[in-house]
Design a protein around this motif. Sequence first.
Motif, PDB file in Angstrom:
ATOM      1  N   TYR A   1       0.811  -1.233   0.000  1.00  0.00           N
ATOM      2  CA  TYR A   1       0.000   0.000   0.000  1.00  0.00           C
ATOM      3  C   TYR A   1       0.842   1.280   0.000  1.00  0.00           C
ATOM      4  O   TYR A   1       0.337   2.352   0.292  1.00  0.00           O
ATOM      5  CB  TYR A   1      -0.969  -0.020   1.199  1.00  0.00           C
TER       6      TYR A   1
ATOM      7  N   ARG B   1     -11.887  -5.060   3.260  1.00  0.00           N
ATOM      8  CA  ARG B   1     -10.860  -4.269   2.577  1.00  0.00           C
ATOM      9  C   ARG B   1     -11.332  -2.817   2.567  1.00  0.00           C
ATOM     10  O   ARG B   1     -12.516  -2.543   2.345  1.00  0.00           O
ATOM     11  CB  ARG B   1     -10.650  -4.759   1.151  1.00  0.00           C
TER      12      ARG B   1
ATOM     13  N   LEU C   1      -5.041  -9.189   8.174  1.00  0.00           N
ATOM     14  CA  LEU C   1      -5.151  -8.567   9.507  1.00  0.00           C
ATOM     15  C   LEU C   1      -6.051  -9.380  10.453  1.00  0.00           C
ATOM     16  O   LEU C   1      -5.812  -9.388  11.659  1.00  0.00           O
ATOM     17  CB  LEU C   1      -5.661  -7.129   9.391  1.00  0.00           C
TER      18      LEU C   1
HETATM   19  P1  ADP Z   1      -5.450  -7.440   2.225  1.00  0.00           P
HETATM   20  O1  ADP Z   1      -5.148  -8.770   1.687  1.00  0.00           O
HETATM   21  O2  ADP Z   1      -6.560  -6.766   1.566  1.00  0.00           O
HETATM   22  O3  ADP Z   1      -4.242  -6.582   2.360  1.00  0.00           O
HETATM   23  P2  ADP Z   1      -5.468  -7.326   5.115  1.00  0.00           P
HETATM   24  O4  ADP Z   1      -6.328  -8.040   6.051  1.00  0.00           O
HETATM   25  O5  ADP Z   1      -4.003  -7.525   5.282  1.00  0.00           O
HETATM   26  O6  ADP Z   1      -6.000  -7.712   3.669  1.00  0.00           O
HETATM   27  O7  ADP Z   1      -5.795  -5.802   5.273  1.00  0.00           O
HETATM   28  C1  ADP Z   1      -7.130  -5.390   5.333  1.00  0.00           C
HETATM   29  C2  ADP Z   1      -7.256  -4.019   4.703  1.00  0.00           C
HETATM   30  O8  ADP Z   1      -6.611  -3.035   5.506  1.00  0.00           O
HETATM   31  C3  ADP Z   1      -6.627  -3.879   3.385  1.00  0.00           C
HETATM   32  O9  ADP Z   1      -7.448  -4.342   2.361  1.00  0.00           O
HETATM   33  C4  ADP Z   1      -6.391  -2.423   3.327  1.00  0.00           C
HETATM   34  O10 ADP Z   1      -7.527  -1.752   2.906  1.00  0.00           O
HETATM   35  C5  ADP Z   1      -6.088  -2.044   4.727  1.00  0.00           C
HETATM   36  N1  ADP Z   1      -4.617  -1.958   5.007  1.00  0.00           N
HETATM   37  C6  ADP Z   1      -3.894  -2.855   5.694  1.00  0.00           C
HETATM   38  N2  ADP Z   1      -2.613  -2.456   5.817  1.00  0.00           N
HETATM   39  C7  ADP Z   1      -2.555  -1.260   5.218  1.00  0.00           C
HETATM   40  C8  ADP Z   1      -1.518  -0.320   5.014  1.00  0.00           C
HETATM   41  N3  ADP Z   1      -0.274  -0.500   5.470  1.00  0.00           N
HETATM   42  N4  ADP Z   1      -1.815   0.821   4.330  1.00  0.00           N
HETATM   43  C9  ADP Z   1      -3.064   1.043   3.883  1.00  0.00           C
HETATM   44  N5  ADP Z   1      -4.084   0.189   4.030  1.00  0.00           N
HETATM   45  C10 ADP Z   1      -3.828  -0.934   4.686  1.00  0.00           C
END
Ligand code: ADP
Length: 527
Positions: free
Chosen positions: A437, A480, A494
Motif C-alpha cells: 500500500y 478491505r 489482519l
Molecule cells: P489485504 O489482503 O486486503 O491486504 P489485510 O487483512 O491484510 O487484507 O488488510 C485489510 C485491509 O486493511 C486492506 O485491504 C487495506 O484496505 C487495509 N490496510 C492494511 N494495511 C494497510 C496499510 N499498510 N496501508 C493502507 N491500508 C492498509
Amino acid sequence: MAVLLLVAVVGLLIITIRYHKIFSETNKAVEHTILVLDEDRHALSSLGALENSDADTAQLLQHILRLQQLTIDNPSQQARLDTLRQAASAPGRSRVDNIRALLLRVQAEEGRLLDILEAANGKSRDLLKNAIVTLLALALALLVASGFIIPYNLDRRKRAEKGLQESRDFAGLLVSNVKEYAICMIDPDGIVLTWNQGAEQINGYTREEIIGKPISVFYTNEQNARGEPVYNLGKAGVEGRYECIGLRKRKDGSEFYADVVLTAIRNEDGKLTGFMKITKDISAQIKVREDLNRALVRERELNEMKSRFVTMASHEFKTPLSVILSSTNLIERYNGPEMADNRLRHIHRIKSNLNNLKQLLNDFLSVEKLEEGIVRNDPARTDLVKMAEETIQDMEEACMDGQRIELEVRGEAQDVLMDQHLLRNILNNLLSNAIKYSPASSLIRFRVEFTYDWVRFSVADQGIGIPEKDQPHLFERFFRASNTGGVPGTGLGLSIVMRYLDLMGGTISVESQPATGSTFTITLPAV
Ligand code: ADP
C-alpha cells in the motif's frame, strides 16, 4: 340391606305412633262413656228416694247437669237430658216414672256407644300390638344385620384405608427418593408445601428452608418483575397442565435451564387445591444443543469461506500469474548484454508477484488451520532482533523500486519466549501490507522496542493510508478499505494477525491518515 331395614323400621315406627294415638283416643272415649254410664246409674239410684217421698230433687238435678256436661258433644243425648231436667224440676212424685224412662234411654244409648267404642278400641289395640311386634322384629333384624354388616364394612374400610396409606407411603417414598427431578406440591397461592431429594439437589434448598416459601424464589429477578410465576400458575390452573422451559435460580444465585411441568390438582367438587411441580435440570442438554448449533454455524461459515476462497483464489491468482508469464516471456527476449537492466526489472517483478502468491496461500492456509483449531501458541526462546532482520531480508524481494525497510531497535535487546512461527507470520503480514500500500521509493520504518515487561513492534509506511470510517473494520475477515483500488488482496491478513495475537496474549493498534501513511503497532508480553 341395612339401609332398607332401617327405612322399614322408621316407617313402621311412624305407623305404630299413629296406631298408638288412635288407641289412646278410643280408650279415652270408652272411659268417658263409662263415666257417663256411672253418672246415669247414680241418677237412677237417687231416683229411689224421690219415689218414696217428695224429697229434694236437687241431687237428681246435679246428676242431670253432670250428665249434660259429659255428653256435650252428643246432640240427641243433650235434647233428652233437657227434657229430663224439665221433668225433674216439675213437682209431684208422678214424674218419677217419666224420669226413669228417660234415664234408661240415656243409659241405653250410652250402652250402645260403649259397645261400638269398645269394639273400635279392641281393634286399634290389636293393630297397635301387631305394629309393635313387627317393629320389634324389624329392630331385632336390623340389630342382627348391623352386627354383621357394620363390622364387615368397618373391616373393608379399614383395609381400604390401609391400602391407601400404603400406596401413599410408597408414592411418598418414591417421590422423596427421586434425584433427577425436583417434585413438590404447591398451594393455590404458590407456596411450597412438600420437597424431595431431587429438589434439594437441583435447587439447593433443604426441606426446612423452602417449605412455606413462595415459588418466586426459583425465578430470576427479571422473571419476577415480568410476573412469570403468577402467569405460569394461572396458565396451569386454566389448562390443567403447563410446561415451560426457561432459566431458574438456585439458592446460591446461580442459574440453570429447567424444564418445568405444572399440573393443577382439583378436589371432587372441581375446586383448585394446589399444583404439582416437576422440574428437571436440562442445562446439560441445552449446552449440548448450543454446542451443536455453534458447530453447525461454524461448519456453515467454514463452507462459505472455502467457496469464497475458491472464487477469490481464481481471481487473485490470475493477475500475478499473468504478470509472471509476461515477465518470463520478456526476459526470454531481453537476451543481449545491454538488456541486463530490463531482465533484472522483470526478475524483480516475478519475485514480487510470487511473494504475493505466497502470502495469499499463506493466508488461506492460516485461516483454515485457525478454523480447525489446530494453531497453537508454542513459545520458544527467540532472538527478536535476528528475527526482524531475517524478515526484512525475506520481504525486500517484494519491495517496489526504491522502497526501503529501515530497522530501528530501541531499549535493551533480549531473547524472549515467543512462538516464532506465529510472530514471523504477523510481521510478514504487516510488512507486506506496508509494501503493497506504499508507493515506489518510499521508506518503511520497522521498529522493535524492548522494555522489562513487553516488547513492541511497529511498522510505519508512507502509503495510501486508511479512511477513518474503515479503520474500525480492518480486523474483520474479508474486509478491505474503500481506497485499495487495484492493489491485490483478500482482506484476510489482519484478521489472521488478530487471531494469532489473541493466542499469544498480545494487542494491535493502528494510526493512519489517508494519503500520508499508516503505523501498525503490536505489543507482546516479554517473558
Ligand atoms: P489485504 O489482503 O486486503 O491486504 P489485510 O487483512 O491484510 O487484507 O488488510 C485489510 C485491509 O486493511 C486492506 O485491504 C487495506 O484496505 C487495509 N490496510 C492494511 N494495511 C494497510 C496499510 N499498510 N496501508 C493502507 N491500508 C492498509
